[in-house]
Design a protein around this motif. Structure first.
Motif, PDB file in Angstrom:
ATOM      1  N   LYS A 321       0.827  -1.207   0.000  1.00  0.00           N
ATOM      2  CA  LYS A 321       0.000   0.000   0.000  1.00  0.00           C
ATOM      3  C   LYS A 321       0.867   1.266   0.000  1.00  0.00           C
ATOM      4  O   LYS A 321       0.632   2.214  -0.751  1.00  0.00           O
ATOM      5  N   ALA A 322       1.874   1.260   0.873  1.00  0.00           N
ATOM      6  CA  ALA A 322       2.732   2.436   1.008  1.00  0.00           C
ATOM      7  C   ALA A 322       3.432   2.755  -0.312  1.00  0.00           C
ATOM      8  O   ALA A 322       3.417   3.901  -0.781  1.00  0.00           O
ATOM      9  N   ALA A 323       4.007   1.730  -0.921  1.00  0.00           N
ATOM     10  CA  ALA A 323       4.745   1.957  -2.158  1.00  0.00           C
ATOM     11  C   ALA A 323       3.809   2.448  -3.257  1.00  0.00           C
ATOM     12  O   ALA A 323       4.136   3.380  -3.996  1.00  0.00           O
ATOM     13  N   GLY A 324       2.649   1.821  -3.352  1.00  0.00           N
ATOM     14  CA  GLY A 324       1.697   2.241  -4.375  1.00  0.00           C
ATOM     15  C   GLY A 324       1.245   3.669  -4.171  1.00  0.00           C
ATOM     16  O   GLY A 324       1.161   4.464  -5.123  1.00  0.00           O
ATOM     17  N   THR A 325       0.970   4.010  -2.934  1.00  0.00           N
ATOM     18  CA  THR A 325       0.487   5.354  -2.641  1.00  0.00           C
ATOM     19  C   THR A 325       1.546   6.404  -2.936  1.00  0.00           C
ATOM     20  O   THR A 325       1.278   7.414  -3.595  1.00  0.00           O
ATOM     21  N   VAL A 326       2.744   6.155  -2.463  1.00  0.00           N
ATOM     22  CA  VAL A 326       3.821   7.113  -2.700  1.00  0.00           C
ATOM     23  C   VAL A 326       4.018   7.310  -4.198  1.00  0.00           C
ATOM     24  O   VAL A 326       4.157   8.437  -4.679  1.00  0.00           O
ATOM     25  N   GLU A 327       3.982   6.215  -4.916  1.00  0.00           N
ATOM     26  CA  GLU A 327       4.188   6.322  -6.355  1.00  0.00           C
ATOM     27  C   GLU A 327       3.079   7.132  -7.025  1.00  0.00           C
ATOM     28  O   GLU A 327       3.334   8.055  -7.792  1.00  0.00           O
ATOM     29  N   SER A 328       1.844   6.798  -6.691  1.00  0.00           N
ATOM     30  CA  SER A 328       0.714   7.516  -7.283  1.00  0.00           C
ATOM     31  C   SER A 328       0.808   9.011  -7.002  1.00  0.00           C
ATOM     32  O   SER A 328       0.644   9.839  -7.897  1.00  0.00           O
ATOM     33  N   VAL A 329       1.061   9.330  -5.746  1.00  0.00           N
ATOM     34  CA  VAL A 329       1.073  10.736  -5.366  1.00  0.00           C
ATOM     35  C   VAL A 329       2.219  11.466  -6.062  1.00  0.00           C
ATOM     36  O   VAL A 329       2.063  12.574  -6.559  1.00  0.00           O
ATOM     37  N   ARG A 330       3.356  10.809  -6.096  1.00  0.00           N
ATOM     38  CA  ARG A 330       4.500  11.434  -6.760  1.00  0.00           C
ATOM     39  C   ARG A 330       4.171  11.728  -8.230  1.00  0.00           C
ATOM     40  O   ARG A 330       4.382  12.846  -8.722  1.00  0.00           O
TER      41      ARG A 330
END
Lengths: 341, 341
Positions: A321-330
């Motif tokens: 979840k963390a990796a996906g979220t960070v990527e999306s937001v970036r």
DNA sequence: GATTAGCACTCATGCGGAGAGAGTGCTAAC
DNA sequence: GTTAGCACTCTCTCCGCATGAGTGCTAATC
């Protein structure tokens, strides 16, 4: 080291379970929840193997297994599938941005807030230092009796400003002349290449109106100093209070102390390699105080400079979840900055 | 209700001891440490009286006494002597300011930091909303192709700014004309009296260059909205972790949650009455979440508007130090603002 | 009448041992 | 290679007891 299908499945099961419950996972639980086609005894044998290989550990003989940091690393490298923002989250991200498109700093703060809210971990945003922007022009705008606003504009369109004092008698034209002189002398220099010496030089070049020059120089010096500092925003640190691994007050204190101040955090976040989301698990972080924490972070570009965003949470983290979220937001943020700033 | 000399002395002893140790204070301890000329038994009788009057309480029968919130109130009102900054602290305050005189917001942040460092409690600074400043003039400064900086200057010399988009073809003179028009229409209006309707009105008045006008209006609207929000800075919240009364994780969580976000804190800080340092002890605060915390705060003036600074800590607080520190810092800050801003 | 010494009483705190429960490793059978 | 069965280990919780601090009360003293 490569694992066979069954071992991989067992490791993944244990990780998912452990991340959810924070409790050691027993062989029976693995069989039940993820209905493997084998018995608990078989799983026990496999678990013993995985422990020997270093992917699992046992808090004490009669407890289940928990993933080791190495186990998490294997999971992250070989098994994980990133889980990007779902539609609803994406929409709420857009709302955050719509509210706050005018000022970059406010926006960035809201981004941090969003990150920690979606992931339930602490989040951080590091604003880039200004290194590669070039000095483009300088303006001095009189705003009231005896006061003017000094603007420094860079080639990437970044604007920095300070209020300075000016003699009341000074004409607009005179101020403009001073500003032009500054512009000419600094023109096209990279901001981090302007040194105290250069400032001194200008002081000598412009003989007229000494005190305006001095005030302006002080302001510029101050601006440059400021722009060399990475500004850090941290949000949602209190999410850490909810993690059972930090119910110990001393541990908690140490970690919150690191997260509370900008200084330590800056040193913790490693330099980025490449464009990908980067993950640092526990002891992979240099800093002793957070060797039970993991970082998930990525870089973003703004005004031609690199900043970073990410989350920080326990090693027992929902990396997917963390990796996906960070990527999306970036990605979203960069797209936005491309248009806006 | 007035207490005789001996009772006062006993109450004060208990408060000082309790503040220091966080443990109930026994009769023997009172006699020993503050060498009263009477025996422990006598003190016990007096303590029983003080308890009956409500100034002390007993956690359980076989424990010593601790001051009640009412006891602290009595102390603060009748016994306390403020302890202002000592020389060394004063000097370090001056250093903080010297570093950071250029930008009010940075400075204020450092002030908060200083406060919490000196008192060992959490501290807060609330930047004033802009209500009484009057609109003085508006300027639009082209900074690069298609971008300009919009400045709003108030009668007190406060400057607010936003970046706006402009047509690339637009001449400086044209921009100035627009700015002058704005200035004329808003001139001398108090900022909080400018309403959405007024903005609309201008839009109708200035027919030329619609999209600049619209961009400018949006920026102004945004600035005004922003200036209506009290900005809150909180510093040193982690000092709370050191207080033994908050070793309970749930309590801690509730309190840190209040302190972590700006919103709740704004509502907690009551309106000020007069120029003095104001103290709110425990349940005197309206908010339930902090009825085991005390506030010590005061107002300061900046750009003609009122802000607040203060500290927040456990009821068992060194009020003498906190009150003295807040007062000293406030006075110093006001003196500074008188000259500077 | 105020003060004090003495003493029985109360209650929080810390420690140790017993019992329950979860999960393992090993062995022997399939 | 897989599984059932079982003895074993270790943590966790609960209970009871001893300890000690500090009180309130009574009776003696100044």
């Amino acid at each position: 080291m490569t694992l066979d299908e069954r071992k991989r499945k067992i490791l993944e099961s244990i990780i998912k379970d452990y991340v959810e419950t924070a409790e050691p996972v027993g062989s029976r639980a693995v069989v039940k929840k993820h209905d493997l086609k084998v018995s608990a005894a078989t799983v026990r044998n496999e678990m013993a193997d995985l422990e020997e290989m270093g992917y699992l550990e046992q808090p004490h003989t009669s407890a289940g297994r928990i993933p080791s940091q190495m186990g998490f690393r294997y999971y992250v490298d070989c098994l994980m599938e990133k889980e990007n923002l779902d539609e609803q989250e994406f929409e709420s991200l857009q709302n955050v941005l719509r509210e706050n498109l005018q000022e970059r700093d406010n926006l960035i703060e809201d981004i941090a807030h969003f990150l920690s809210q979606v992931t339930n971990y602490a989040s951080f945003v590091i604003l880039p230092t200004v290194k590669f922007n070039e000095f483009k022009n300088l303006q001095i705008i009189p705003v009231e009796k005896g006061k003017a606003l000094l603007l420094v504009v860079t080639d990437m369109g970044m604007i920095m400003h300070r209020k300075i004092g000016i003699p009341e008698s000074m004409e607009v034209e005179e101020l403009q002349a001073v500003a032009r002189a500054f512009t000419q002398i600094f023109g096209s220099k990279k901001l981090d290449k302007i040194r105290r010496g250069d400032l001194q030089q200008i002081r000598d070049a412009l003989k007229q109106r000494r005190n305006v020059i001095d005030n302006a120089l002080e302001a510029i010096d101050n601006l440059l100093k400021n722009s060399k500092n990475e500004k850090v925003m941290i949000s949602g640190t209190l999410n850490i209070l909810n993690e059972p691994e930090f119910k110990d007050l001393d541990k908690l204190k140490r970690i919150l102390t690191v997260l509370d101040e900008d200084g330590p955090l800056k040193n913790i976040i490693p330099e980025l390699v490449g464009d990908n989301v980067d993950i640092r698990i526990g002891r992979e972080n240099q800093n002793e105080d957070i060797n039970e924490m993991s970082l998930v972070f990525a870089g973003y570009k703004s005004f031609g400079e690199m900043g970073k965003i990410g989350v920080i949470g326990p090693v027992r983290m929902e990396y997917w979840k963390a990796a996906g979220t960070v990527e999306s937001v970036r990605d979203f943020l960069e797209e936005l900055f491309k248009q806006r700033f």
